[in-house]
Motif scaffolding. Structure first.
Motif, PDB file in Angstrom:
ATOM      1  N   ASP A 173      10.403  -0.374   3.654  1.00  0.00           N
ATOM      2  CA  ASP A 173      10.495  -0.943   2.506  1.00  0.00           C
ATOM      3  C   ASP A 173       9.817  -2.352   2.273  1.00  0.00           C
ATOM      4  O   ASP A 173       9.094  -2.466   1.607  1.00  0.00           O
ATOM      5  CB  ASP A 173      12.078  -1.418   2.129  1.00  0.00           C
ATOM      6  CG  ASP A 173      12.835  -0.399   2.204  1.00  0.00           C
ATOM      7  OD1 ASP A 173      12.394   0.890   2.158  1.00  0.00           O
ATOM      8  OD2 ASP A 173      14.010  -0.246   2.434  1.00  0.00           O
ATOM      9  N   ALA A 174       9.798  -2.852   3.395  1.00  0.00           N
ATOM     10  CA  ALA A 174       9.121  -4.002   3.454  1.00  0.00           C
ATOM     11  C   ALA A 174       7.631  -3.838   3.052  1.00  0.00           C
ATOM     12  O   ALA A 174       6.910  -4.776   2.038  1.00  0.00           O
ATOM     13  CB  ALA A 174       8.920  -4.598   4.786  1.00  0.00           C
ATOM     14  N   TYR A 179       0.843  -0.996  -0.040  1.00  0.00           N
ATOM     15  CA  TYR A 179       0.109  -0.032  -0.007  1.00  0.00           C
ATOM     16  C   TYR A 179       0.846   1.448   0.137  1.00  0.00           C
ATOM     17  O   TYR A 179       2.150   1.208   0.322  1.00  0.00           O
ATOM     18  CB  TYR A 179      -1.049  -0.011   1.352  1.00  0.00           C
ATOM     19  CG  TYR A 179      -0.274   0.429   2.411  1.00  0.00           C
ATOM     20  CD1 TYR A 179       0.390  -0.749   3.157  1.00  0.00           C
ATOM     21  CD2 TYR A 179       0.116   1.623   2.900  1.00  0.00           C
ATOM     22  CE1 TYR A 179       1.320  -0.580   4.295  1.00  0.00           C
ATOM     23  CE2 TYR A 179       1.058   1.863   3.993  1.00  0.00           C
ATOM     24  CZ  TYR A 179       1.513   0.862   4.813  1.00  0.00           C
ATOM     25  OH  TYR A 179       2.294   1.050   5.691  1.00  0.00           O
ATOM     26  N   VAL A 180       0.166   2.291  -0.101  1.00  0.00           N
ATOM     27  CA  VAL A 180       1.160   3.490  -0.174  1.00  0.00           C
ATOM     28  C   VAL A 180       0.224   4.859   0.132  1.00  0.00           C
ATOM     29  O   VAL A 180      -1.205   4.693  -0.298  1.00  0.00           O
ATOM     30  CB  VAL A 180       2.066   3.835  -1.404  1.00  0.00           C
ATOM     31  CG1 VAL A 180       0.883   3.940  -2.569  1.00  0.00           C
ATOM     32  CG2 VAL A 180       2.694   5.117  -1.130  1.00  0.00           C
ATOM     33  N   CYS A 184       7.501   7.976  -5.070  1.00  0.00           N
ATOM     34  CA  CYS A 184       8.023   6.690  -5.823  1.00  0.00           C
ATOM     35  C   CYS A 184       8.582   5.735  -4.611  1.00  0.00           C
ATOM     36  O   CYS A 184       9.429   6.092  -3.937  1.00  0.00           O
ATOM     37  CB  CYS A 184       9.480   7.210  -6.606  1.00  0.00           C
ATOM     38  SG  CYS A 184      10.125   6.088  -7.260  1.00  0.00           S
ATOM     39  N   PRO A 185       7.749   4.658  -4.701  1.00  0.00           N
ATOM     40  CA  PRO A 185       8.308   3.753  -3.589  1.00  0.00           C
ATOM     41  C   PRO A 185       9.484   3.203  -3.978  1.00  0.00           C
ATOM     42  O   PRO A 185      10.350   2.455  -2.901  1.00  0.00           O
ATOM     43  CB  PRO A 185       7.290   2.462  -3.945  1.00  0.00           C
ATOM     44  CG  PRO A 185       6.241   2.996  -4.940  1.00  0.00           C
ATOM     45  CD  PRO A 185       6.889   4.296  -5.657  1.00  0.00           C
ATOM     46  N   THR A 186      10.465   3.503  -4.965  1.00  0.00           N
ATOM     47  CA  THR A 186      11.532   2.979  -5.325  1.00  0.00           C
ATOM     48  C   THR A 186      12.719   4.028  -4.586  1.00  0.00           C
ATOM     49  O   THR A 186      13.467   3.496  -3.945  1.00  0.00           O
ATOM     50  CB  THR A 186      11.741   2.556  -6.672  1.00  0.00           C
ATOM     51  OG1 THR A 186      10.713   1.808  -7.111  1.00  0.00           O
ATOM     52  CG2 THR A 186      13.207   2.098  -7.026  1.00  0.00           C
ATOM     53  N   THR A 187      12.517   5.296  -5.233  1.00  0.00           N
ATOM     54  CA  THR A 187      13.271   6.201  -4.599  1.00  0.00           C
ATOM     55  C   THR A 187      12.945   6.772  -3.375  1.00  0.00           C
ATOM     56  O   THR A 187      13.661   7.641  -2.922  1.00  0.00           O
ATOM     57  CB  THR A 187      13.576   7.263  -5.724  1.00  0.00           C
ATOM     58  OG1 THR A 187      12.038   7.882  -5.949  1.00  0.00           O
ATOM     59  CG2 THR A 187      14.241   6.686  -7.038  1.00  0.00           C
ATOM     60  N   LYS A 188      11.764   6.564  -3.135  1.00  0.00           N
ATOM     61  CA  LYS A 188      11.382   7.119  -1.607  1.00  0.00           C
ATOM     62  C   LYS A 188      11.236   8.451  -1.569  1.00  0.00           C
ATOM     63  O   LYS A 188      11.604   8.998  -0.634  1.00  0.00           O
ATOM     64  CB  LYS A 188      12.088   6.500  -0.528  1.00  0.00           C
ATOM     65  CG  LYS A 188      12.472   5.053  -0.569  1.00  0.00           C
ATOM     66  CD  LYS A 188      11.509   4.307   0.250  1.00  0.00           C
ATOM     67  CE  LYS A 188      11.796   2.956   0.570  1.00  0.00           C
ATOM     68  NZ  LYS A 188      11.606   2.134  -0.464  1.00  0.00           N
ATOM     69  N   GLN A 189      10.794   9.110  -2.621  1.00  0.00           N
ATOM     70  CA  GLN A 189      10.535  10.534  -2.571  1.00  0.00           C
ATOM     71  C   GLN A 189       9.488  11.102  -3.528  1.00  0.00           C
ATOM     72  O   GLN A 189       8.988  10.112  -4.439  1.00  0.00           O
ATOM     73  CB  GLN A 189      11.867  11.220  -3.110  1.00  0.00           C
ATOM     74  CG  GLN A 189      12.371  10.873  -4.547  1.00  0.00           C
ATOM     75  CD  GLN A 189      13.801  11.277  -4.742  1.00  0.00           C
ATOM     76  OE1 GLN A 189      14.334  12.273  -4.206  1.00  0.00           O
ATOM     77  NE2 GLN A 189      14.305  10.863  -5.986  1.00  0.00           N
ATOM     78  N   PRO A 235      11.742  14.140   1.323  1.00  0.00           N
ATOM     79  CA  PRO A 235      11.837  12.915   1.332  1.00  0.00           C
ATOM     80  C   PRO A 235      11.324  12.175   2.724  1.00  0.00           C
ATOM     81  O   PRO A 235      10.396  11.165   2.672  1.00  0.00           O
ATOM     82  CB  PRO A 235      13.116  12.303   0.765  1.00  0.00           C
ATOM     83  CG  PRO A 235      13.441  13.427   0.076  1.00  0.00           C
ATOM     84  CD  PRO A 235      12.782  14.834   0.758  1.00  0.00           C
ATOM     85  N   GLN A 236      12.125  12.558   3.700  1.00  0.00           N
ATOM     86  CA  GLN A 236      11.715  11.835   4.931  1.00  0.00           C
ATOM     87  C   GLN A 236      10.526  12.121   5.363  1.00  0.00           C
ATOM     88  O   GLN A 236      10.076  11.081   5.652  1.00  0.00           O
ATOM     89  CB  GLN A 236      12.592  12.724   6.006  1.00  0.00           C
ATOM     90  CG  GLN A 236      12.664  12.234   7.290  1.00  0.00           C
ATOM     91  CD  GLN A 236      14.134  11.619   7.452  1.00  0.00           C
ATOM     92  OE1 GLN A 236      14.822  11.776   6.919  1.00  0.00           O
ATOM     93  NE2 GLN A 236      13.824  10.716   8.943  1.00  0.00           N
ATOM     94  N   LEU A 237      10.019  13.088   5.224  1.00  0.00           N
ATOM     95  CA  LEU A 237       8.465  13.116   5.848  1.00  0.00           C
ATOM     96  C   LEU A 237       7.368  12.525   4.743  1.00  0.00           C
ATOM     97  O   LEU A 237       6.564  11.958   5.080  1.00  0.00           O
ATOM     98  CB  LEU A 237       8.256  14.765   5.859  1.00  0.00           C
ATOM     99  CG  LEU A 237       6.633  15.070   5.957  1.00  0.00           C
ATOM    100  CD1 LEU A 237       6.454  14.676   7.487  1.00  0.00           C
ATOM    101  CD2 LEU A 237       6.475  16.479   5.971  1.00  0.00           C
ATOM    102  N   ALA A 238       7.916  12.455   3.629  1.00  0.00           N
ATOM    103  CA  ALA A 238       6.983  12.129   2.225  1.00  0.00           C
ATOM    104  C   ALA A 238       7.091  10.374   2.586  1.00  0.00           C
ATOM    105  O   ALA A 238       5.967   9.870   2.491  1.00  0.00           O
ATOM    106  CB  ALA A 238       7.702  11.975   0.919  1.00  0.00           C
ATOM    107  N   GLN A 239       8.001   9.708   3.144  1.00  0.00           N
ATOM    108  CA  GLN A 239       8.165   8.628   3.421  1.00  0.00           C
ATOM    109  C   GLN A 239       7.257   8.071   4.395  1.00  0.00           C
ATOM    110  O   GLN A 239       6.578   7.096   4.324  1.00  0.00           O
ATOM    111  CB  GLN A 239       9.655   8.041   3.661  1.00  0.00           C
ATOM    112  CG  GLN A 239       9.849   6.768   3.265  1.00  0.00           C
ATOM    113  CD  GLN A 239      11.247   6.401   3.443  1.00  0.00           C
ATOM    114  OE1 GLN A 239      11.705   5.399   3.851  1.00  0.00           O
ATOM    115  NE2 GLN A 239      12.259   7.285   3.120  1.00  0.00           N
ATOM    116  N   ARG A 240       7.305   8.973   5.541  1.00  0.00           N
ATOM    117  CA  ARG A 240       6.526   8.599   6.523  1.00  0.00           C
ATOM    118  C   ARG A 240       5.067   8.667   6.403  1.00  0.00           C
ATOM    119  O   ARG A 240       4.203   7.891   6.798  1.00  0.00           O
ATOM    120  CB  ARG A 240       6.786   9.469   7.799  1.00  0.00           C
ATOM    121  CG  ARG A 240       8.382   9.283   8.043  1.00  0.00           C
ATOM    122  CD  ARG A 240       8.522   9.795   9.496  1.00  0.00           C
ATOM    123  NE  ARG A 240       7.957   9.128  10.579  1.00  0.00           N
ATOM    124  CZ  ARG A 240       7.623   9.711  11.743  1.00  0.00           C
ATOM    125  NH1 ARG A 240       8.138  10.913  12.142  1.00  0.00           N
ATOM    126  NH2 ARG A 240       6.959   8.990  12.619  1.00  0.00           N
TER     127      ARG A 240
END
Length: 766
Positions: free
Chosen positions: A371-372, A144-145, A286-291, A316-321
């Motif tokens: 990542d999982a 999911y994302v 982008c789930p790959t580059t995490k940004q 990115p940091q925030l986006a990832q969370r």
DNA sequence: ACGTCGCCCACAT
DNA sequence: TGGGCGACGT
């Protein structure tokens, strides 16, 4: 809503399908629709601020259903509102509040029914609700994302990246965003409609030949979309015509202004371009580059700064969370879940709306690496799928055609684990969820500083699916599912009525017996094969429509009449009947009786009410079936049980869908040089011979019984093809042309082609 | 005659 | 809420 009228405009290229067709694939899912539908089932509780999580169950049931069909869902949640939308959303939010009050008052007044009705309209899908579902997804290991902004852009991004191979949504906006494969109208039985971008050229309502994405997008925007108000009396058809004629929006607007027939805002063009850019460049994670990335790479001369209306960039940091669901995409604060750990329904509820707190409880969030969640999607082997899945789809019975349809459905995908009570709250209402959240933004908003927003309301209601899938090892995989025996159902349903279905299609409380039966069957496949056959029917003929299915059903009905009810699934005589049928279907061992049934079925079948196709089909049906059965060597399937998916998807083969084929034809007819495309037929590449053979057969492909699931084949068929032009017309082509097509013009051609193809196939196949 | 817009009905709950 | 069907306008 997205673009009103867009799907109807593309009706000729709608391909009725079955979810099973996407087995082995990962499909993007707009989570909003499911959450909304789930919320409807507990609208009152939510309004009262009670701690309910029924909406999670609803979504998870759907997830199970997808898994049951071998499809890996990749849920995409909406993130923040686009800037321009904020205001709109605020007002909407207020409206919901008012509606909620009204509803609660009605409730107190002793009018629960009306109260629920009002409260449904006031449902607000919050990030907290999404978070609850996310927790369940994590446990189930479902990818999911959470999108930074609109889920639409994220869904299309994932599809473009190849992370998903299609998108399940009711929002036609996705096509405007550039979705390649849109799967809509998914219902609880796994029935759905596929709209392929590649088939656009085959559209008969209007011609898209020579059109590119840009023109299509402009047409949609011009007719009015979520990001731009429509010009009165200017719908899709008109927009299409204008674009064909003038080619550019600037010229169109100039002309319209000159003519003075339409009132066009002074800033229309500016707003138009903003809308266009919103569709093109909206942010996605982008789930790959995490940004964050733009859905479409920005041209060198364009910088995000110039696109304020697409929202702002998020670190990115925030986006990832945000992407993993830890942070509220709107408030950017951590989402704290009270006490979710206990799987039971009664976990602490989140405050309806604001349970965003700062402290995060550790237990709530599993500490898996981010990542999982993005990486593993497991695919399920077909083998795991429950073989017995036929069942009648009541909804469709009356649906378009009016005739009852029988299909194979997976029923209880129940995994024991998470399911709460097997109850399915199947479809919630179909009201469009998104609308609640998003809506079209007034142009003014767009203009106003932000640019525009996008509030796309979409009608998303995903079809219902209730079933759960049972793949989990722990459970009894397919066999375990307690669902009404398919076989029985088939018989029953077929014979009887669709009503047989009863309440829980997927989970039959007492389903255990049925399970045993299934497993026992060496030939489970048979069931599958039947299913396949059934599925095929729709596809083939119709890719056109669903009526086909009905026929099929009807056929069964005739038989079923004799059969008993569906209740005793496994043991019942119905089961036997089903077997017989299956046997017939299956290549190697076709029981005569079964054949006979099929053959006579036509008679039994209620003829398609639909005017156009009916005559043809009916007449040929019986013959076709028999011929198909005998002719088609579905060797492929027969050898292996449908349940096992042995073959890896063979993707290389470009397969044309019927629509595509039509497209080609259209193209050829049209100006564009068709030759290369059409001519090229080469040997069928696909792995499954059976299918090809089927296609090749002159008979309506729909009737050909398919072999048990040929995974490879399915995949190949479904797989996104490289370039359409290059594709060789394959068996499918013929399908297109089959009786299902309305187009009379095409028909003749089709017929001829089939023949041609058949010969080809034979050679190749043999 | 076509296309758009508005009304009515329905599906699923 | 969405789709289908009928009426009005161009």
């Amino acid at each position: 809503m997205g673009i009103q009228g867009l799907l109807p405009l593309l009706k000729s290229i709608h391909r009725p399908t079955e979810l099973k067709k996407f087995s082995g694939e990962t499909l993007g899912v707009d989570a909003y629709g499911w959450l909304h539908r789930g919320a409807i089932s507990c609208a009152i509780e939510l309004a009262q601020g009670k701690p309910t999580r029924k909406y999670v169950d609803f979504a998870m049931n759907r997830v199970r259903m997808l898994k049951h069909f071998g499809v890996t869902p990749y849920l995409v949640f909406d993130g923040d509102f686009l800037p321009s939308k904020a205001a709109t959303e605020a007002s909407r939010s207020k409206r919901r509040e008012d509606g909620k009050k009204l509803g609660l008052e009605l409730l107190k007044a002793g009018k629960p029914s009306q109260a629920h009705q009002e409260l449904q309209k006031a449902i607000d899908v919050t990030p907290e609700m999404a978070r609850h579902l996310i927790e369940a997804l994590k446990k189930a290991n479902i990818p999911y994302v959470v999108a930074p902004y609109e889920a639409d852009a994220q869904l299309v991004y994932l599809e473009r990246q190849g992370i998903t191979s299609g998108i399940i949504s009711e929002d036609s906006d996705l096509l405007v965003f550039g979705a390649k494969r849109l799967i809509t109208k998914l219902d609880q039985y796994g029935q759905c409609v596929e709209v392929n971008r590649r088939d656009f050229n085959a559209c008969r309502e209007v011609s898209f030949i020579g059109w590119d994405d840009r023109l299509f997008r402009q047409m949609a925007i011009l007719s009015g979309c979520d990001y731009l108000d429509s010009i009165p009396s200017l719908g899709l058809k008109t927009a299409h015509r204008l674009l064909r004629k003038h080619k550019t929006v600037e010229r169109i607007i100039r002309t319209l202004r000159f003519e003075g027939k339409h009132r066009i805002p002074a800033d229309y063009l500016a707003l138009f371009h903003q809308a266009e850019q919103t569709f093109l460049y909206q942010w996605a994670f982008c789930p790959t580059t995490k940004q964050l990335v733009n859905l479409t790479t920005l041209p060198p001369d364009l910088s995000p700064d110039q696109l304020s209306f697409i929202g702002s960039f998020v670190e990115p940091q925030l986006a990832q969370r945000i992407a993993v669901g830890d942070i509220n995409p709107i408030t950017k604060q951590e989402i704290v879940i009270p006490a979710p750990p206990s799987p039971r329904k009664r976990t602490a509820s989140t405050a309806h709306r604001g349970s965003i707190m700062q402290s995060q409880s550790p237990r709530d969030t599993p500490k898996k690496p981010i990542d999982a969640y993005f990486k593993d999607y497991h695919r399920k082997p077909l083998a795991e799928m429950d073989p017995n899945c036929f069942h009648v789809n009541p909804g469709r019975v009356t649906n378009e055609g009016t005739q009852p349809i029988v299909f194979p459905l997976p029923r209880p995908y129940v995994d024991g684990a998470d399911l709460s009570p097997p109850r399915t709250y199947l479809n919630g209402d179909r009201r469009s969820p998104r609308v609640l959240r998003r809506r079209t933004e007034p142009i003014s908003n767009l203009l106003a500083g932000n640019g525009r927003s996008l509030a796309s309301g979409s009608r998303r209601r995903t079809g219902g699916l209730e079933a759960g899938a049972s793949h989990h090892p722990g459970n009894a995989i397919a066999g375990i599912n307690p669902r009404p025996p398919k076989k029985a159902r088939l018989c029953d349903d077929v014979g009887l009525r669709l009503s047989a279905e009863e309440k829980s299609k997927f989970f039959s409380p007492s389903g255990s017996k049925a399970q045993t039966a299934r497993k026992g069957e060496g030939y489970l496949m048979s069931d599958d094969s039947i299913e396949e056959a059934l599925k095929e029917l729709p596809d083939v003929e119709g890719w056109s429509k669903q009526p086909d299915r009905r026929r099929t059903i009807a056929v069964f009905q005739g038989e079923s009449g004799t059969l008993n009810n569906g209740e005793n699934a496994s043991s019942g005589s119905s089961a036997d009947l089903a077997r017989e049928i299956l046997g017939t279907v299956i290549p190697g061992t076709p029981p005569k009786s079964a054949l006979g049934r099929f053959s006579y079925i036509p008679n039994a079948l209620p003829h398609d009410s639909r005017p156009t196709r009916t005559a043809t089909r009916q007449g040929s049906i019986s013959s076709m079936r028999s011929s198909l059965i005998s002719l088609t060597p579905m060797s492929t399937s027969s050898s292996q049980p449908s349940t096992t998916r042995t073959t890896p998807p063979t993707q290389a083969t470009p397969q044309l869908t019927p629509l595509q084929q039509l497209e080609r034809k259209a193209v050829s007819r049209g100006k564009e040089s068709p030759t290369s495309k059409l001519v090229v037929p080469r040997a069928p590449k696909r792995s499954s011979l059976g299918r090809m053979s089927l296609d090749s057969i002159p008979v309506n492909p729909a009737f050909v019984p398919l072999p048990p699931v040929d995974v490879a084949e399915l995949e190949a068929l479904n797989r996104p093809v490289g370039s359409e032009d290059l594709l060789v017309p394959e068996s499918e082509t013929e399908e297109l042309e089959g009786p299902g097509l309305d187009n009379t013009v095409l028909t003749a051609k089709k017929a001829s082609r089939r023949t041609m193809n058949l010969s080809q196939y034979r050679f190749t196949l043999s």
